[in-house]
Design a protein around this motif. Sequence first.
Motif, PDB file in Angstrom:
ATOM      1  N   GLY A  42       0.794  -1.221   0.000  1.00 36.39           N
ATOM      2  CA  GLY A  42       0.000   0.000   0.000  1.00 36.39           C
ATOM      3  C   GLY A  42       0.824   1.267   0.000  1.00 36.39           C
ATOM      4  N   LEU A  43       2.102   1.172  -0.351  1.00 36.02           N
ATOM      5  CA  LEU A  43       2.988   2.343  -0.351  1.00 36.02           C
ATOM      6  C   LEU A  43       2.967   2.987  -1.737  1.00 36.02           C
ATOM      7  N   PHE A  44       1.826   3.549  -2.087  1.00 34.39           N
ATOM      8  CA  PHE A  44       1.645   4.056  -3.448  1.00 34.39           C
ATOM      9  C   PHE A  44       2.582   5.216  -3.753  1.00 34.39           C
ATOM     10  N   HIS A  45       2.834   6.055  -2.772  1.00 34.00           N
ATOM     11  CA  HIS A  45       3.756   7.170  -3.006  1.00 34.00           C
ATOM     12  C   HIS A  45       5.134   6.651  -3.399  1.00 34.00           C
ATOM     13  N   ASP A  46       5.645   5.690  -2.624  1.00 35.16           N
ATOM     14  CA  ASP A  46       6.976   5.166  -2.905  1.00 35.16           C
ATOM     15  C   ASP A  46       7.011   4.503  -4.275  1.00 35.16           C
ATOM     16  N   HIS A  47       5.949   3.765  -4.584  1.00 32.84           N
ATOM     17  CA  HIS A  47       5.885   3.102  -5.892  1.00 32.84           C
ATOM     18  C   HIS A  47       5.862   4.123  -7.015  1.00 32.84           C
ATOM     19  N   SER A  48       5.019   5.132  -6.886  1.00 30.95           N
ATOM     20  CA  SER A  48       4.852   6.077  -7.984  1.00 30.95           C
ATOM     21  C   SER A  48       6.111   6.898  -8.235  1.00 30.95           C
ATOM     22  N   GLU A  49       6.858   7.180  -7.183  1.00 33.68           N
ATOM     23  CA  GLU A  49       8.074   7.967  -7.369  1.00 33.68           C
ATOM     24  C   GLU A  49       9.224   7.114  -7.897  1.00 33.68           C
ATOM     25  N   ARG A  50       9.142   5.827  -7.677  1.00 31.14           N
ATOM     26  CA  ARG A  50      10.187   4.929  -8.182  1.00 31.14           C
ATOM     27  C   ARG A  50      10.033   4.704  -9.684  1.00 31.14           C
ATOM     28  N   VAL A  51       8.809   4.555 -10.152  1.00 34.34           N
ATOM     29  CA  VAL A  51       8.575   4.235 -11.561  1.00 34.34           C
ATOM     30  C   VAL A  51       7.580   5.235 -12.152  1.00 34.34           C
ATOM     31  N   ALA A  52       7.848   6.504 -11.958  1.00 35.92           N
ATOM     32  CA  ALA A  52       6.890   7.541 -12.343  1.00 35.92           C
ATOM     33  C   ALA A  52       6.566   7.527 -13.827  1.00 35.92           C
ATOM     34  N   SER A  53       7.506   7.105 -14.653  1.00 40.64           N
ATOM     35  CA  SER A  53       7.266   7.156 -16.088  1.00 40.64           C
ATOM     36  C   SER A  53       6.340   6.064 -16.574  1.00 40.64           C
ATOM     37  N   LEU A  54       6.024   5.085 -15.725  1.00 39.74           N
ATOM     38  CA  LEU A  54       5.267   3.927 -16.183  1.00 39.74           C
ATOM     39  C   LEU A  54       3.975   3.681 -15.434  1.00 39.74           C
ATOM     40  N   ASN A  55       3.784   4.287 -14.270  1.00 36.97           N
ATOM     41  CA  ASN A  55       2.731   3.774 -13.413  1.00 36.97           C
ATOM     42  C   ASN A  55       1.384   4.465 -13.577  1.00 36.97           C
ATOM     43  N   ASP A  56       0.435   3.964 -12.795  1.00 35.24           N
ATOM     44  CA  ASP A  56      -0.962   4.376 -12.877  1.00 35.24           C
ATOM     45  C   ASP A  56      -1.250   5.619 -12.045  1.00 35.24           C
ATOM     46  N   ILE A  57      -0.238   6.215 -11.434  1.00 35.98           N
ATOM     47  CA  ILE A  57      -0.456   7.366 -10.563  1.00 35.98           C
ATOM     48  C   ILE A  57       0.185   8.610 -11.173  1.00 35.98           C
ATOM     49  N   VAL A  58       1.511   8.758 -11.052  1.00 38.14           N
ATOM     50  CA  VAL A  58       2.168   9.939 -11.602  1.00 38.14           C
ATOM     51  C   VAL A  58       2.021  10.003 -13.118  1.00 38.14           C
ATOM     52  N   ASN A  59       2.242   8.880 -13.792  1.00 41.82           N
ATOM     53  CA  ASN A  59       2.161   8.883 -15.243  1.00 41.82           C
ATOM     54  C   ASN A  59       0.791   9.306 -15.735  1.00 41.82           C
ATOM     55  N   VAL A  60      -0.268   8.779 -15.108  1.00 43.48           N
ATOM     56  CA  VAL A  60      -1.615   9.116 -15.556  1.00 43.48           C
ATOM     57  C   VAL A  60      -1.928  10.582 -15.272  1.00 43.48           C
ATOM     58  N   TRP A  61      -1.515  11.096 -14.124  1.00 40.81           N
ATOM     59  CA  TRP A  61      -1.747  12.516 -13.828  1.00 40.81           C
ATOM     60  C   TRP A  61      -1.096  13.385 -14.906  1.00 40.81           C
ATOM     61  N   ASP A  62       0.169  13.145 -15.189  1.00 36.65           N
ATOM     62  CA  ASP A  62       0.881  13.941 -16.192  1.00 36.65           C
ATOM     63  C   ASP A  62       0.288  13.747 -17.582  1.00 36.65           C
ATOM     64  N   ARG A  63       0.061  12.508 -17.942  1.00 33.12           N
ATOM     65  CA  ARG A  63      -0.407  12.171 -19.288  1.00 33.12           C
ATOM     66  C   ARG A  63      -1.759  12.808 -19.584  1.00 33.12           C
ATOM     67  N   GLU A  64      -2.689  12.696 -18.648  1.00 33.02           N
ATOM     68  CA  GLU A  64      -4.032  13.220 -18.920  1.00 33.02           C
ATOM     69  C   GLU A  64      -4.032  14.746 -18.986  1.00 33.02           C
ATOM     70  N   TYR A  65      -3.250  15.398 -18.146  1.00 39.29           N
ATOM     71  CA  TYR A  65      -3.210  16.856 -18.229  1.00 39.29           C
ATOM     72  C   TYR A  65      -2.497  17.331 -19.493  1.00 39.29           C
ATOM     73  N   GLN A  66      -1.567  16.561 -20.000  1.00 33.74           N
ATOM     74  CA  GLN A  66      -0.978  16.896 -21.292  1.00 33.74           C
ATOM     75  C   GLN A  66      -2.036  16.789 -22.393  1.00 33.74           C
ATOM     76  N   GLY A  67      -2.835  15.730 -22.340  1.00 31.59           N
ATOM     77  CA  GLY A  67      -3.918  15.592 -23.308  1.00 31.59           C
ATOM     78  C   GLY A  67      -4.927  16.717 -23.191  1.00 31.59           C
ATOM     79  N   ILE A  68      -5.249  17.103 -21.959  1.00 34.02           N
ATOM     80  CA  ILE A  68      -6.188  18.200 -21.732  1.00 34.02           C
ATOM     81  C   ILE A  68      -5.646  19.491 -22.325  1.00 34.02           C
ATOM     82  N   ALA A  69      -4.337  19.716 -22.192  1.00 35.44           N
ATOM     83  CA  ALA A  69      -3.739  20.926 -22.761  1.00 35.44           C
ATOM     84  C   ALA A  69      -3.920  20.962 -24.271  1.00 35.44           C
ATOM     85  N   ILE A  70      -3.767  19.830 -24.936  1.00 37.12           N
ATOM     86  CA  ILE A  70      -3.938  19.778 -26.392  1.00 37.12           C
ATOM     87  C   ILE A  70      -5.396  20.041 -26.768  1.00 37.12           C
ATOM     88  N   THR A  71      -6.335  19.416 -26.047  1.00 39.13           N
ATOM     89  CA  THR A  71      -7.746  19.616 -26.390  1.00 39.13           C
ATOM     90  C   THR A  71      -8.171  21.058 -26.130  1.00 39.13           C
TER      91      THR A  71
END
Length: 561
Positions: free
Chosen positions: A91-120
């Motif tokens: 349950g250490l989602f923070h540690d997981h997300s910071e270790r693999v930020a480029s691939l995971n369902d937390i940091v990656n999705v936050w960044d990715r979706e806001y990049q898409g929102i910027a384009i739209t």
Amino acid sequence: MKAFKLYTIICTALLLTSCSKDFLDRTPGVTLPEDAVFTDPVLASQYAISAYAYLVDDYVRFDDHRGTTSQASDEAVSGNLDRSVLYLNQGLFHDHSERVASLNDIVNVWDREYQGIAITNMMLSKMATVPWTSIQNPARIEGETRFLRAFFYFELIKRFGGVPIIDRVYGVNEDIDLPRASYNDCVKFIMADLEKAETQLPRAEDLPLAENGRATIGAAKALKARVLLYAASALNNESNDLSKWAQAAAAAKAVMDLGTYSLQPTYKDILNVTSSTEYIMMKVRSTRVNTDGKIIDFAQSPGSGGANGQMNPTQNHVDLYEMTNGKAIADPTSGYDQQRPYANRDPRLTWNVIYNDENYQSRKIEMWSQNNANGTVTYGKDYNANNIIYTATRYYCRKYWPEVYINRVAGATYLNFLFFRYAEVLLNYAEAQNEAVGPDASVYDAINQIRARGDVNMPPLPLGLTKDQMRERIRNERAVELAFEDHRWYDIMRWKKGPEIVAQPVYGMNVIKNANGSFTYSKVLLGSNYQKVFRDYMHRYPIPRTEIYKSKGKLVQNTGW
């Protein structure tokens, strides 16, 4: 929040598009400044289409081949206990997300979706200024753009709850550190985009084959149904307002009433065909060769040419499949035999899970160990207790391991990512309608259609179920029908059932081969590293700490994180 310079947005969008291998591959291989893009209607339409690249569009995300949402839920564990997998289990989602930020369902999705929102947002701001010609269809372009923006926001709120709503283009020097909007305000924003998009998008029947995978009226309606289902669920509807359930049911019924979609006759290849009457929107991709990491590193058994076989369904998941008479295996009258655990089970078990002694790819799957008289142990081809690359549970995921594969160098097939398929719509309707009014005939009909699928052929649900009983049957049906399709984890979160489901003891199967060739099966508790922690506050993800730190106090973290 991240501030994106205009030139960077355009460059990124066009580069992503130019690298794509599917219908998005329509742009020049160079980056261009704003005035060059939006004074050319062809480039402008290509820019709009590039936003599709920011959709969440594959099943393995938490840590590339080491973790999926299936492995975070009760569906599966990872046979490879990489540190990032242990972080998830604990349950250490923070540690997981910071270790693999480029691939995971937390940091990656936050960044990715806001990049898409910027384009739209950029595309919508330029719609009125682009010199469109008769060749383009600006109304459709706007509809797709609004659909995508709505989808991006939904992917955010289903994970994080309310998020900052950015609905316009901000200047380079403007303050984009915005507070979070409420969940309900985000839903209203999403629904407004989808209402508009529905009037602008084409029907699925009118979509050229070359444009398969782009948004249609059916996709917009299916997204509305999903958004409203989540909004009505316990996590987001604490007072259990029945009108929200009624709205969700009506939205799903609107997809059903289109008459465009129907269940595919076969379940066994539900992810593996090029087109289907069941597909409402899918990720368009070319065939995956057998060197694709999703297959050899993740799903396929090392004994069959795979590399790691890290997608291991749990006994908890396997136990959800009913007997062919429609009774749960825990029912003493079901006929379940612990020493013939896979006999007379719901056929979807065979199509979703690889188990011992199953006939598969022209041979028997060997997930056994055998104790020899001289004190040594012999292992089957698909299991070895001394090698961490083999299954931890004595199961592999058949849904991700298509039948066409025999070894690492043979075969290629589709492994589609389905954004929406018709069975989910039926399940969404049944759940929402049951919560709104109880188990009426339409609820039974929706579920029984799925159970009656040609190669499933399960008996209809028994009549006379109460609302509570029907709720449990629907949830079980979702777990089985949508297994490993990126639903179970988020279903558990929206139901607020993490401690009751995910945090329960996780089991596998032990298989001993006897001297006479028979097998002895025993359910076994997995080791402590495979057990999972889930506390109530984990029903929402933590907002990435980097976003909290740089927001100047405007972003408030989710409770508990």
